[in-house]
Scaffold this active site. Sequence first.
Site, PDB file in Angstrom:
ATOM      1  CG  ASP A   1      -2.776  34.641  22.645  1.00 34.01           C
ATOM      2  OD1 ASP A   1      -2.492  33.636  21.979  1.00 34.01           O
ATOM      3  OD2 ASP A   1      -3.956  34.978  22.868  1.00 34.01           O
TER       4      ASP A   1
ATOM      5  CD  GLU B   1       3.665  40.925  28.513  1.00 31.25           C
ATOM      6  OE1 GLU B   1       3.493  41.209  29.714  1.00 31.25           O
ATOM      7  OE2 GLU B   1       2.872  41.273  27.623  1.00 31.25           O
ATOM      8  CG  ASP B   2       1.329  38.538  31.246  1.00 33.05           C
ATOM      9  OD1 ASP B   2       1.652  38.890  30.087  1.00 33.05           O
ATOM     10  OD2 ASP B   2       0.231  38.840  31.758  1.00 33.05           O
TER      11      ASP B   2
ATOM     12  CG  ASP C   1      -6.353  39.499  34.400  1.00 40.08           C
ATOM     13  OD1 ASP C   1      -5.408  39.443  33.579  1.00 40.08           O
ATOM     14  OD2 ASP C   1      -7.371  40.186  34.221  1.00 40.08           O
TER      15      ASP C   1
ATOM     16  NE  ARG D   1      -4.387  41.242  37.729  1.00 40.84           N
ATOM     17  CZ  ARG D   1      -4.121  41.370  36.435  1.00 40.84           C
ATOM     18  NH1 ARG D   1      -3.156  40.662  35.894  1.00 40.84           N
ATOM     19  NH2 ARG D   1      -4.812  42.201  35.683  1.00 40.84           N
TER      20      ARG D   1
ATOM     21  N   GLY E   1       0.204  41.786  34.820  1.00 44.79           N
ATOM     22  CA  GLY E   1       0.396  40.331  34.783  1.00 44.79           C
ATOM     23  C   GLY E   1       1.767  39.844  35.196  1.00 44.79           C
TER      24      GLY E   1
ATOM     25  CG  PHE F   1      -7.735  32.659  28.921  1.00 40.03           C
ATOM     26  CD1 PHE F   1      -7.339  33.614  28.006  1.00 40.03           C
ATOM     27  CD2 PHE F   1      -7.933  33.033  30.242  1.00 40.03           C
ATOM     28  CE1 PHE F   1      -7.150  34.934  28.408  1.00 40.03           C
ATOM     29  CE2 PHE F   1      -7.745  34.337  30.650  1.00 40.03           C
ATOM     30  CZ  PHE F   1      -7.354  35.291  29.725  1.00 40.03           C
TER      31      PHE F   1
HETATM   32  P1  IMP Z   1      -1.058  39.328  22.637  1.00 40.19           P
HETATM   33  O1  IMP Z   1      -0.995  40.775  22.273  1.00 40.19           O
HETATM   34  O2  IMP Z   1      -2.096  38.597  21.823  1.00 40.19           O
HETATM   35  O3  IMP Z   1       0.277  38.645  22.554  1.00 40.19           O
HETATM   36  O4  IMP Z   1      -1.620  39.238  24.129  1.00 40.19           O
HETATM   37  C1  IMP Z   1      -0.789  39.373  25.217  1.00 40.19           C
HETATM   38  C2  IMP Z   1      -1.547  39.763  26.454  1.00 40.19           C
HETATM   39  O5  IMP Z   1      -2.824  39.138  26.544  1.00 40.19           O
HETATM   40  C3  IMP Z   1      -0.772  39.311  27.676  1.00 40.19           C
HETATM   41  O6  IMP Z   1       0.082  40.334  28.153  1.00 40.19           O
HETATM   42  C4  IMP Z   1      -1.861  38.968  28.671  1.00 40.19           C
HETATM   43  O7  IMP Z   1      -2.192  40.089  29.469  1.00 40.19           O
HETATM   44  C5  IMP Z   1      -3.040  38.596  27.824  1.00 40.19           C
HETATM   45  N1  IMP Z   1      -3.171  37.124  27.698  1.00 40.19           N
HETATM   46  C6  IMP Z   1      -2.941  36.377  26.596  1.00 40.19           C
HETATM   47  N2  IMP Z   1      -3.163  35.073  26.837  1.00 40.19           N
HETATM   48  C7  IMP Z   1      -3.531  35.004  28.142  1.00 40.19           C
HETATM   49  C8  IMP Z   1      -3.896  33.916  29.004  1.00 40.19           C
HETATM   50  O8  IMP Z   1      -3.923  32.730  28.633  1.00 40.19           O
HETATM   51  N3  IMP Z   1      -4.214  34.253  30.276  1.00 40.19           N
HETATM   52  C9  IMP Z   1      -4.184  35.528  30.753  1.00 40.19           C
HETATM   53  N4  IMP Z   1      -3.846  36.583  29.987  1.00 40.19           N
HETATM   54  C10 IMP Z   1      -3.538  36.309  28.692  1.00 40.19           C
HETATM   55 MG    MG Z   2      -4.365  40.206  31.646  1.00 39.81          MG
END
Ligand code: IMP
Ligand code: MG
Length: 190
Positions: A107, A103-104, A163, A169, A48, A156
Amino acid sequence: MNFQTVTLPRLKVLITEAQIQQRVKELGEQISQDYQGRQLHLVCILKGACIFLADLIRHLPLEISMDFMAISSYANSLHTSGEVKIIKDLDTSIQGRDVLIVEDIPDTGLTIDYLARNLWARRPNSLKVVVLLSKPARRIKLVDTAYVGFEIPNEFVVGYGLDYGEKYRNLPSISILQSGVKTPPCRIEN
Ligand code: IMP
Ligand code: MG
Protein backbone atom coordinates in the site's frame (compact mmCIF):
# COMPACT_ATOMS: atom_id res chain seq x y z
CA MET A 1 -24.46 -23.10 2.12
CA ASN A 2 -21.85 -21.33 -0.03
CA PHE A 3 -20.20 -17.93 -0.19
CA GLN A 4 -22.85 -16.62 -2.61
CA THR A 5 -25.73 -17.41 -0.31
CA VAL A 6 -24.12 -16.06 2.84
CA THR A 7 -25.15 -12.44 3.21
CA LEU A 8 -22.11 -10.18 3.27
CA PRO A 9 -23.74 -6.79 2.66
CA ARG A 10 -20.61 -4.67 3.06
CA LEU A 11 -18.66 -6.45 0.35
CA LYS A 12 -18.52 -5.66 -3.37
CA VAL A 13 -16.60 -8.10 -5.55
CA LEU A 14 -13.65 -6.46 -7.31
CA ILE A 15 -11.79 -9.53 -8.65
CA THR A 16 -13.61 -12.82 -9.14
CA GLU A 17 -12.29 -16.24 -8.18
CA ALA A 18 -11.89 -17.16 -11.87
CA GLN A 19 -9.91 -13.98 -12.60
CA ILE A 20 -7.59 -14.66 -9.65
CA GLN A 21 -7.00 -18.27 -10.68
CA GLN A 22 -6.22 -17.25 -14.27
CA ARG A 23 -3.78 -14.53 -13.18
CA VAL A 24 -2.03 -16.75 -10.62
CA LYS A 25 -1.51 -19.34 -13.36
CA GLU A 26 0.01 -16.66 -15.64
CA LEU A 27 2.30 -15.45 -12.85
CA GLY A 28 3.39 -19.05 -12.24
CA GLU A 29 4.25 -19.51 -15.89
CA GLN A 30 6.24 -16.28 -16.01
CA ILE A 31 8.16 -17.09 -12.80
CA SER A 32 8.86 -20.65 -14.01
CA GLN A 33 10.37 -19.29 -17.22
CA ASP A 34 12.52 -16.77 -15.37
CA TYR A 35 13.87 -19.34 -12.87
CA GLN A 36 14.21 -22.29 -15.24
CA GLY A 37 17.01 -24.61 -14.11
CA ARG A 38 17.43 -22.81 -10.78
CA GLN A 39 16.31 -23.63 -7.26
CA LEU A 40 13.77 -21.09 -6.08
CA HIS A 41 13.29 -20.29 -2.40
CA LEU A 42 9.95 -18.65 -1.67
CA VAL A 43 9.51 -16.50 1.42
CA CYS A 44 5.82 -16.10 2.22
CA ILE A 45 4.76 -13.16 4.36
CA LEU A 46 2.12 -14.38 6.77
CA LYS A 47 -0.71 -14.29 7.02
CA GLY A 48 -2.10 -12.44 4.03
CA ALA A 49 -0.03 -14.17 1.34
CA CYS A 50 -0.56 -17.78 2.43
CA ILE A 51 -3.45 -18.58 0.07
CA PHE A 52 -1.69 -16.88 -2.83
CA LEU A 53 1.46 -18.93 -2.10
CA ALA A 54 -0.51 -22.18 -1.92
CA ASP A 55 -2.05 -21.59 -5.35
CA LEU A 56 1.09 -20.11 -6.95
CA ILE A 57 3.44 -23.00 -6.14
CA ARG A 58 1.11 -25.40 -7.93
CA HIS A 59 1.97 -23.51 -11.12
CA LEU A 60 5.74 -23.73 -10.52
CA PRO A 61 7.19 -26.90 -12.06
CA LEU A 62 10.58 -26.03 -10.52
CA GLU A 63 12.66 -27.29 -7.64
CA ILE A 64 11.34 -25.05 -4.89
CA SER A 65 11.60 -24.65 -1.14
CA MET A 66 9.71 -22.26 1.07
CA ASP A 67 9.85 -20.48 4.37
CA PHE A 68 7.55 -18.16 6.26
CA MET A 69 7.93 -14.84 7.99
CA ALA A 70 5.29 -13.16 10.14
CA ILE A 71 5.40 -9.44 10.70
CA SER A 72 3.16 -6.74 12.00
CA SER A 73 3.17 -3.07 11.07
CA TYR A 74 2.01 -0.13 13.05
CA ALA A 75 -0.20 2.50 11.48
CA ASN A 76 -1.29 6.01 12.30
CA SER A 77 -4.58 7.39 11.03
CA LEU A 78 -3.33 7.83 7.47
CA HIS A 79 -0.80 5.15 6.72
CA THR A 80 1.47 2.47 8.06
CA SER A 81 4.48 3.94 9.79
CA GLY A 82 7.10 1.65 8.34
CA GLU A 83 7.81 0.47 11.85
CA VAL A 84 7.72 -3.26 11.25
CA LYS A 85 8.09 -5.90 13.91
CA ILE A 86 9.20 -9.43 13.05
CA ILE A 87 6.92 -11.84 14.91
CA LYS A 88 8.28 -14.99 13.30
CA ASP A 89 11.62 -15.04 11.51
CA LEU A 90 12.79 -17.44 8.81
CA ASP A 91 13.73 -20.96 9.86
CA THR A 92 16.73 -21.24 7.52
CA SER A 93 19.45 -19.03 6.10
CA ILE A 94 18.87 -17.44 2.68
CA GLN A 95 22.55 -16.74 2.02
CA GLY A 96 23.44 -17.54 -1.59
CA ARG A 97 19.89 -18.54 -2.51
CA ASP A 98 17.52 -17.24 -5.18
CA VAL A 99 14.76 -15.76 -3.05
CA LEU A 100 11.29 -14.65 -4.06
CA ILE A 101 9.26 -12.75 -1.46
CA VAL A 102 5.55 -13.58 -1.74
CA GLU A 103 3.46 -10.71 -0.36
CA ASP A 104 -0.25 -9.88 -0.50
CA ILE A 105 -0.42 -6.14 -1.15
CA PRO A 106 1.91 -3.16 -0.90
CA ASP A 107 0.00 0.00 0.00
CA THR A 108 2.41 2.69 1.18
CA GLY A 109 5.20 0.22 0.37
CA LEU A 110 6.86 0.70 3.76
CA THR A 111 6.41 -2.93 4.85
CA ILE A 112 7.87 -4.48 1.72
CA ASP A 113 10.67 -1.91 1.66
CA TYR A 114 11.63 -2.91 5.20
CA LEU A 115 11.44 -6.61 4.33
CA ALA A 116 13.53 -6.27 1.19
CA ARG A 117 16.25 -4.36 3.04
CA ASN A 118 16.18 -6.84 5.90
CA LEU A 119 16.49 -9.85 3.58
CA TRP A 120 19.15 -8.25 1.31
CA ALA A 121 21.33 -7.89 4.40
CA ARG A 122 21.31 -11.69 4.69
CA ARG A 123 23.16 -11.91 1.34
CA PRO A 124 20.92 -13.97 -0.93
CA ASN A 125 22.14 -14.61 -4.49
CA SER A 126 19.06 -12.78 -5.80
CA LEU A 127 15.96 -11.24 -4.29
CA LYS A 128 12.72 -10.48 -6.09
CA VAL A 129 9.15 -9.74 -5.01
CA VAL A 130 5.83 -11.10 -6.23
CA VAL A 131 2.66 -9.40 -5.01
CA LEU A 132 -0.89 -10.48 -5.60
CA LEU A 133 -2.22 -6.92 -5.56
CA SER A 134 -0.75 -3.45 -5.70
CA LYS A 135 -2.36 -0.20 -4.58
CA PRO A 136 -0.10 2.44 -6.15
CA ALA A 137 -2.20 5.46 -5.09
CA ARG A 138 -0.74 5.76 -1.60
CA ARG A 139 2.79 4.65 -2.34
CA ILE A 140 5.48 6.34 -0.25
CA LYS A 141 8.35 3.93 -0.91
CA LEU A 142 9.04 2.76 -4.44
CA VAL A 143 8.68 -0.98 -4.39
CA ASP A 144 10.63 -2.94 -6.95
CA THR A 145 8.07 -5.66 -7.56
CA ALA A 146 9.13 -8.03 -10.32
CA TYR A 147 5.68 -9.61 -10.56
CA VAL A 148 2.28 -8.00 -9.87
CA GLY A 149 -1.03 -9.83 -10.03
CA PHE A 150 -3.45 -6.90 -10.22
CA GLU A 151 -3.20 -3.13 -9.74
CA ILE A 152 -6.24 -1.94 -7.82
CA PRO A 153 -7.70 1.46 -6.85
CA ASN A 154 -7.29 3.01 -3.41
CA GLU A 155 -9.91 0.90 -1.66
CA PHE A 156 -9.59 -1.44 1.28
CA VAL A 157 -10.00 -4.98 -0.01
CA VAL A 158 -10.51 -8.34 1.65
CA GLY A 159 -10.64 -12.00 0.68
CA TYR A 160 -8.24 -14.58 -0.77
CA GLY A 161 -6.01 -14.25 2.30
CA LEU A 162 -6.52 -10.54 2.96
CA ASP A 163 -8.28 -9.57 6.14
CA TYR A 164 -9.98 -6.77 7.98
CA GLY A 165 -9.61 -7.43 11.69
CA GLU A 166 -8.75 -11.07 10.88
CA LYS A 167 -12.07 -11.59 9.06
CA TYR A 168 -12.76 -12.48 5.41
CA ARG A 169 -9.46 -14.28 4.64
CA ASN A 170 -11.44 -17.33 3.50
CA LEU A 171 -13.39 -15.63 0.69
CA PRO A 172 -12.42 -17.05 -2.71
CA SER A 173 -12.76 -13.66 -4.46
CA ILE A 174 -11.38 -10.22 -3.62
CA SER A 175 -13.93 -7.63 -2.51
CA ILE A 176 -14.02 -3.97 -1.56
CA LEU A 177 -15.08 -3.45 2.03
CA GLN A 178 -17.81 -0.83 1.70
CA SER A 179 -18.00 1.34 4.76
CA GLY A 180 -15.73 4.21 3.89
CA VAL A 181 -12.75 2.13 5.02
CA LYS A 182 -9.88 3.58 3.04
CA THR A 183 -7.21 3.19 5.66
CA PRO A 184 -6.20 0.11 7.59
CA PRO A 185 -6.95 -0.37 11.27
CA CYS A 186 -4.36 0.71 13.78
CA ARG A 187 -2.26 -2.39 14.17
CA ILE A 188 -1.96 -4.58 11.13
CA GLU A 189 -1.16 -8.24 11.32
CA ASN A 190 -0.10 -8.92 7.79
P1 IMP B 1 2.15 -0.94 3.59
O1 IMP B 1 3.26 -1.06 4.58
O2 IMP B 1 1.44 0.39 3.72
O3 IMP B 1 2.59 -1.17 2.17
O4 IMP B 1 1.03 -2.00 4.00
C1 IMP B 1 1.12 -3.32 3.59
C2 IMP B 1 0.30 -4.23 4.46
O5 IMP B 1 -0.92 -3.64 4.89
C3 IMP B 1 -0.08 -5.46 3.68
O6 IMP B 1 0.86 -6.50 3.86
C4 IMP B 1 -1.45 -5.82 4.23
O7 IMP B 1 -1.33 -6.72 5.32
C5 IMP B 1 -2.00 -4.52 4.72
N1 IMP B 1 -2.94 -3.93 3.73
C6 IMP B 1 -2.74 -2.84 2.97
N2 IMP B 1 -3.81 -2.58 2.19
C7 IMP B 1 -4.70 -3.57 2.47
C8 IMP B 1 -6.02 -3.87 1.98
O8 IMP B 1 -6.60 -3.19 1.12
N3 IMP B 1 -6.61 -4.96 2.52
C9 IMP B 1 -6.02 -5.76 3.45
N4 IMP B 1 -4.79 -5.53 3.94
C10 IMP B 1 -4.15 -4.43 3.45
MG1 MG C 1 -3.64 -7.84 7.02
